[in-house]
Design a protein around this motif. Structure first.
Motif, PDB file in Angstrom:
ATOM      1  N   UNK A  94      70.905  36.426  22.509  1.00  0.00           N
ATOM      2  CA  UNK A  94      70.320  36.621  23.841  1.00  0.00           C
ATOM      3  C   UNK A  94      71.383  36.612  24.934  1.00  0.00           C
ATOM      4  N   UNK A  95      72.417  35.777  24.784  1.00  0.00           N
ATOM      5  CA  UNK A  95      73.520  35.771  25.761  1.00  0.00           C
ATOM      6  C   UNK A  95      74.282  37.096  25.728  1.00  0.00           C
ATOM      7  N   UNK A  96      74.587  37.580  24.528  1.00  0.00           N
ATOM      8  CA  UNK A  96      75.283  38.863  24.395  1.00  0.00           C
ATOM      9  C   UNK A  96      74.407  39.990  24.936  1.00  0.00           C
ATOM     10  N   UNK A  97      73.107  39.934  24.634  1.00  0.00           N
ATOM     11  CA  UNK A  97      72.177  40.940  25.131  1.00  0.00           C
ATOM     12  C   UNK A  97      72.149  40.944  26.659  1.00  0.00           C
ATOM     13  N   UNK A  98      72.075  39.757  27.261  1.00  0.00           N
ATOM     14  CA  UNK A  98      72.029  39.649  28.727  1.00  0.00           C
ATOM     15  C   UNK A  98      73.312  40.205  29.357  1.00  0.00           C
ATOM     16  N   UNK A  99      74.432  40.066  28.664  1.00  0.00           N
ATOM     17  CA  UNK A  99      75.700  40.567  29.187  1.00  0.00           C
ATOM     18  C   UNK A  99      75.785  42.088  29.081  1.00  0.00           C
ATOM     19  N   UNK A 100      75.394  42.640  27.925  1.00  0.00           N
ATOM     20  CA  UNK A 100      75.566  44.066  27.689  1.00  0.00           C
ATOM     21  C   UNK A 100      74.406  44.952  28.134  1.00  0.00           C
ATOM     22  N   UNK A 101      73.213  44.423  28.217  1.00  0.00           N
ATOM     23  CA  UNK A 101      72.042  45.256  28.534  1.00  0.00           C
ATOM     24  C   UNK A 101      72.189  46.027  29.846  1.00  0.00           C
ATOM     25  N   UNK A 102      72.630  45.391  30.940  1.00  0.00           N
ATOM     26  CA  UNK A 102      72.769  46.174  32.179  1.00  0.00           C
ATOM     27  C   UNK A 102      73.792  47.314  32.050  1.00  0.00           C
ATOM     28  N   UNK A 103      74.853  47.073  31.304  1.00  0.00           N
ATOM     29  CA  UNK A 103      75.869  48.107  31.127  1.00  0.00           C
ATOM     30  C   UNK A 103      75.326  49.280  30.319  1.00  0.00           C
ATOM     31  N   UNK A 104      74.599  48.964  29.253  1.00  0.00           N
ATOM     32  CA  UNK A 104      74.006  50.018  28.413  1.00  0.00           C
ATOM     33  C   UNK A 104      72.980  50.814  29.217  1.00  0.00           C
ATOM     34  N   UNK A 105      72.165  50.114  30.002  1.00  0.00           N
ATOM     35  CA  UNK A 105      71.162  50.779  30.821  1.00  0.00           C
ATOM     36  C   UNK A 105      71.825  51.739  31.815  1.00  0.00           C
ATOM     37  N   UNK A 106      72.914  51.306  32.456  1.00  0.00           N
ATOM     38  CA  UNK A 106      73.624  52.187  33.397  1.00  0.00           C
ATOM     39  C   UNK A 106      74.214  53.393  32.668  1.00  0.00           C
ATOM     40  N   UNK A 107      74.745  53.181  31.468  1.00  0.00           N
ATOM     41  CA  UNK A 107      75.317  54.264  30.685  1.00  0.00           C
ATOM     42  C   UNK A 107      74.241  55.284  30.310  1.00  0.00           C
ATOM     43  N   UNK A 108      73.086  54.805  29.881  1.00  0.00           N
ATOM     44  CA  UNK A 108      71.979  55.705  29.520  1.00  0.00           C
ATOM     45  C   UNK A 108      71.491  56.461  30.741  1.00  0.00           C
ATOM     46  N   UNK A 109      71.393  55.766  31.875  1.00  0.00           N
ATOM     47  CA  UNK A 109      70.932  56.405  33.088  1.00  0.00           C
ATOM     48  C   UNK A 109      71.899  57.497  33.543  1.00  0.00           C
TER      49      UNK A 109
END
Length: 190
Positions: free
Chosen positions: A173-188
């Motif tokens: 969950x910590x790794x997810x919280x760190x990377x999720x915003x970056x992945x979302x921006x990349x997909x967007x």
């Protein structure tokens, strides 16, 4: 210490259900039905997963998912449909696991388990979307088989070794919280 074990088992099962709900229910149900595992104190309500009706439904759904998950782009469509189903199923498993407790504790488990499953599901769906851009079909099927094995193993670990599983889920969950915003921006941006 019982609450830590219960939390570890519930969140571990939720993480597995976020990847493949039907495999989690089927593995847990078969293990309960054939007495391969003994449910820990406080989790006796999960014995319902060993009921024949639940096993048949989970088995049929798992077979459909097994094949859908191996076909590029069909797996992403399947994941998009299950964006709601997997977290809700995991939340149900989590609330069944705690049994009869006060409504505050039950709701807390519902949120924790649903959120954990949604995080696992989002990670799986994102990785699958990236793998689908690969021109060869072997990586997709291999990843799917690895996920199936991890779900079955994770289901067993969640019940038999809940404290290490809780640590692993919290790290995820910590790794997810760190990377999720970056992945979302990349997909967007894509």
């Amino acid at each position: 210490m019982d609450i830590i074990n219960l939390l570890g088992s519930s969140m571990g099962l939720s993480l597995a259900a976020g990847v493949n709900l039907y495999a989690t229910v089927l593995a847990m149900g078969l293990a309960i039905r054939h007495e391969l595992i003994t449910l820990p104190t406080g989790m006796e309500d999960l014995a319902v997963l060993g009921h024949p009706y639940i096993l048949v439904i989970a088995g049929v759904a798992y077979v459909v998912e097994f094949f859908a998950d191996k076909i590029p782009w069909v797996d992403s469509l399947w994941d998009s449909i299950h964006t709601l189903i997997r977290p809700v199923g995991a939340a149900f498993i989590g609330t069944q696991a705690v049994g009869n407790v006060d409504p505050v504790t039950e709701f807390a488990f519902l949120l924790l388990c649903g959120g954990t499953a949604l995080s696992a599901h989002s990670t799986k769906a994102s990785v699958r979307l990236a793998v689908n851009h690969s021109p060869e079909p072997v990586s997709n099927a291999s990843l799917s088989l690895a996920e199936d094995a991890a779900v079955v193993g994770g289901t067993w670990l969640a019940v038999t070794h809940p404290v290490p599983v809780l640590v692993g889920v919290l790290l995820f969950l910590l790794v997810f919280a760190y990377y999720a915003p970056r992945v979302f921006r990349l997909i967007r941006m894509e």
